[in-house]
Design a protein around this motif. Structure first.
Motif, PDB file in Angstrom:
ATOM      1  N   ARG A 134       0.806  -1.219   0.000  1.00 40.34           N
ATOM      2  CA  ARG A 134       0.000   0.000   0.000  1.00 40.34           C
ATOM      3  C   ARG A 134       0.844   1.276   0.000  1.00 40.34           C
ATOM      4  O   ARG A 134       0.420   2.300  -0.530  1.00 40.34           O
ATOM      5  CB  ARG A 134      -0.915   0.016   1.230  1.00 40.34           C
ATOM      6  CG  ARG A 134      -2.045  -1.006   1.181  1.00 40.34           C
ATOM      7  CD  ARG A 134      -2.884  -0.908   2.436  1.00 40.34           C
ATOM      8  NE  ARG A 134      -4.040  -1.798   2.384  1.00 40.34           N
ATOM      9  CZ  ARG A 134      -4.931  -1.914   3.372  1.00 40.34           C
ATOM     10  NH1 ARG A 134      -4.781  -1.192   4.465  1.00 40.34           N
ATOM     11  NH2 ARG A 134      -5.946  -2.752   3.244  1.00 40.34           N
ATOM     12  N   ARG A 135       2.034   1.216   0.608  1.00 36.84           N
ATOM     13  CA  ARG A 135       2.838   2.419   0.780  1.00 36.84           C
ATOM     14  C   ARG A 135       4.017   2.444  -0.188  1.00 36.84           C
ATOM     15  O   ARG A 135       4.822   1.510  -0.221  1.00 36.84           O
ATOM     16  CB  ARG A 135       3.336   2.518   2.221  1.00 36.84           C
ATOM     17  CG  ARG A 135       2.219   2.655   3.234  1.00 36.84           C
ATOM     18  CD  ARG A 135       2.755   2.828   4.639  1.00 36.84           C
ATOM     19  NE  ARG A 135       3.681   3.956   4.769  1.00 36.84           N
ATOM     20  CZ  ARG A 135       4.055   4.462   5.942  1.00 36.84           C
ATOM     21  NH1 ARG A 135       3.573   3.953   7.064  1.00 36.84           N
ATOM     22  NH2 ARG A 135       4.916   5.458   5.987  1.00 36.84           N
ATOM     23  N   ASP A 304       7.791   9.488   9.878  1.00 35.11           N
ATOM     24  CA  ASP A 304       8.193   9.860   8.520  1.00 35.11           C
ATOM     25  C   ASP A 304       9.687  10.156   8.448  1.00 35.11           C
ATOM     26  O   ASP A 304      10.362   9.795   7.474  1.00 35.11           O
ATOM     27  CB  ASP A 304       7.392  11.079   8.052  1.00 35.11           C
ATOM     28  CG  ASP A 304       5.924  10.742   7.814  1.00 35.11           C
ATOM     29  OD1 ASP A 304       5.615   9.553   7.639  1.00 35.11           O
ATOM     30  OD2 ASP A 304       5.102  11.681   7.805  1.00 35.11           O
TER      31      ASP A 304
END
Length: 329
Positions: A134-135, A304
Motif C-alpha cells: 500500500r505504501r 516519517d
C-alpha cells in the motif's frame, strides 16, 4: 539472478567481519574505504581480492574473519521501512506454503523486502512473484534491499503499489495463482480476492502477530466455505552452547514473532466434508468481533523522518551494489 557473488571479494559487495569478542561489522567494500573501531583501522583494500572465509589483520593487530553475508545475515541487518519476517518464519512459510520452482506467488505486503528475497530464491528463474504494498515508501525500501542483495531487481519480481483487493484482479487473472502469502494487519479483508485468484488446491498462508488476529482470520476462512480447514502454528528457535562436555541450551532464544495460518483452495462447487468435533467454545458474538478490529489489534507506525532515513540507507546500499543503475531506473 545470482544473489551471491563467488570468488575473491570485489568492490561494491558487502562483507561481514567478525572481530574481537565476536562483534560483527557489515561493510560495503570501496577502494578507499576504511573500518574504524576501538581496536584500530581496517582498510577495505586489505579485503578486496582475497577469498571468502579469509582472516585479515587491522592496524591494532586484531584479527577479523571476513565472510560474505548469508541471506539470513543480510535481512537481519538491512535498512527497514517496516518490520521484517524473521528467517525462522520465512523458512517455515516456504515449507508450509510449499513454494516451488516455477510457481506464481502473490505477496502482500512487501514490507522491507525480507520475505520477497526468500520467495524469489524459492521460485527460481522460471517463477513469478508479484508483491503488493500500500505504501510507496515501503516499496522503495524493499526494491533497494532486493537490488542490494541480488545485484539487480530481478525480472521474476514485480511490485504493485496499491491495495491487494483492488489491484489483484487487475494484475492476475482468476485461477492463475499458485500461492498467496499475506503479511498484514487485517488479512481477512483480502480472503475473498485471494480465493478468486488461487488455482484449485492452491495455498494461502497468513502471517499474523496476535492471537486475536489469528482467531479472526481462521473464522473468516472457515466461513467462506472455499478452503480446507485452516491449520495454525508458530516457530520457536533455541540455540545451544556446545563446547566439549559443556552442552546446554542458550539463555536467550528467538521465541514468538508471529503465527502462521495455512489453508488450501477447494475446487469450484466442492463442499468440505464435515468434521466431528468435541464440544468447544467455537461460537462468538458482537463483543468478540469488537476485539478483532484493526484498532484493537494495534499497529506500530514508523515516523516519517525515520522512514526517510531508512529509504536513503537502502538506496545507497543498492547504488553501491548496482553501480547506481538502481537509483536511475
Amino acid at each position: 539472478m545470482s544473489g551471491r557473488w563467488s570468488g575473491p571479494f570485489r568492490v561494491g559487495e558487502r562483507v561481514q567481519l567478525t572481530g574481537p569478542k565476536g562483534r560483527l561489522h557489515t561493510v560495503t567494500l570501496r577502494e578507499d574505504g576504511e573500518l574504524h573501531t576501538h581496536h584500530g583501522v581496517l582498510a577495505h583494500r586489505d579485503i578486496i581480492g582475497i577469498p571468502d572465509g579469509s582472516v585479515v589483520v587491522g592496524s591494532g593487530g586484531h584479527e577479523y574473519l571476513a565472510l560474505r553475508p548469508l541471506l539470513r545475515d543480510f535481512v537481519m541487518s538491512m535498512p527497514r521501512g517496516a518490520a521484517i519476517v524473521y528467517p525462522k518464519d520465512a523458512a517455515q512459510i516456504v515449507a508450509d506454503a510449499d513454494i516451488f520452482p516455477g510457481a506464481t506467488v502473490v505477496e502482500a505486503g512487501v514490507g522491507s523486502g525480507a520475505l520477497a528475497l526468500w520467495l524469489l530464491r524459492a521460485i527460481g528463474p522460471e517463477g513469478r512473484l508479484v508483491s503488493f504494498e500500500r505504501r510507496e515508501d515501503f516499496a522503495e525500501v524493499a526494491r533497494a534491499n532486493v537490488a542490494t542483495f541480488l545485484g539487480e531487481e530481478p525480472s521474476t519480481w514485480r511490485v504493485v503499489v496499491g491495495d491487494l483487493v483492488d489491484e489483484l484482479p487487475q494484475n492476475l487473472a482468476d485461477g492463475t495463482v499458485d500461492r498467496v502469502v499475506l503479511d498484514m494487519l487485517a488479512p481477512w479483508d483480502c480472503i475473498d480476492a485471494v480465493a478468486d485468484a488461487l488455482v484449485p488446491g492452491g495455498v494461502v498462508i497468513c502471517y499474523v502477530a496476535t492471537a486475536t488476529q489469528l482467531s479472526r482470520v481462521a473464522e473468516y476462512i472457515r466461513g467462506t466455505g472455499l478452503f480446507t480447514d485452516p491449520e495454525a502454528n508458530e516457530t520457536m528457535v533455541r540455540g545451544w552452547h556446545v563446547e566439549g562436555l559443556a552442552v546446554r541450551p542458550d539463555h536467550r532464544m528467538v521465541a514468538h514473532t508471529g503465527f502462521l495460518l495455512t489453508a488450501r483452495r477447494l475446487a469450484p462447487g466442492a463442499i468440505l466434508p464435515e468434521r466431528k468435533r468435541r464440544a468447544s467454545k467455537s461460537s462468538y458474538g458482537d463483543e468478540d468481533v469488537e476485539l478483532w478490529t484493526p484498532g484493537a489489534v494495534g499497529d506500530r507506525e514508523i515516523t516519517d523522518k525515520n522512514l526517510r532515513k531508512r529509504v536513503r540507507e537502502a538506496q545507497r546500499a543498492a547504488d553501491a551494489r548496482t553501480g547506481g543503475a538502481q537509483g536511475s531506473a
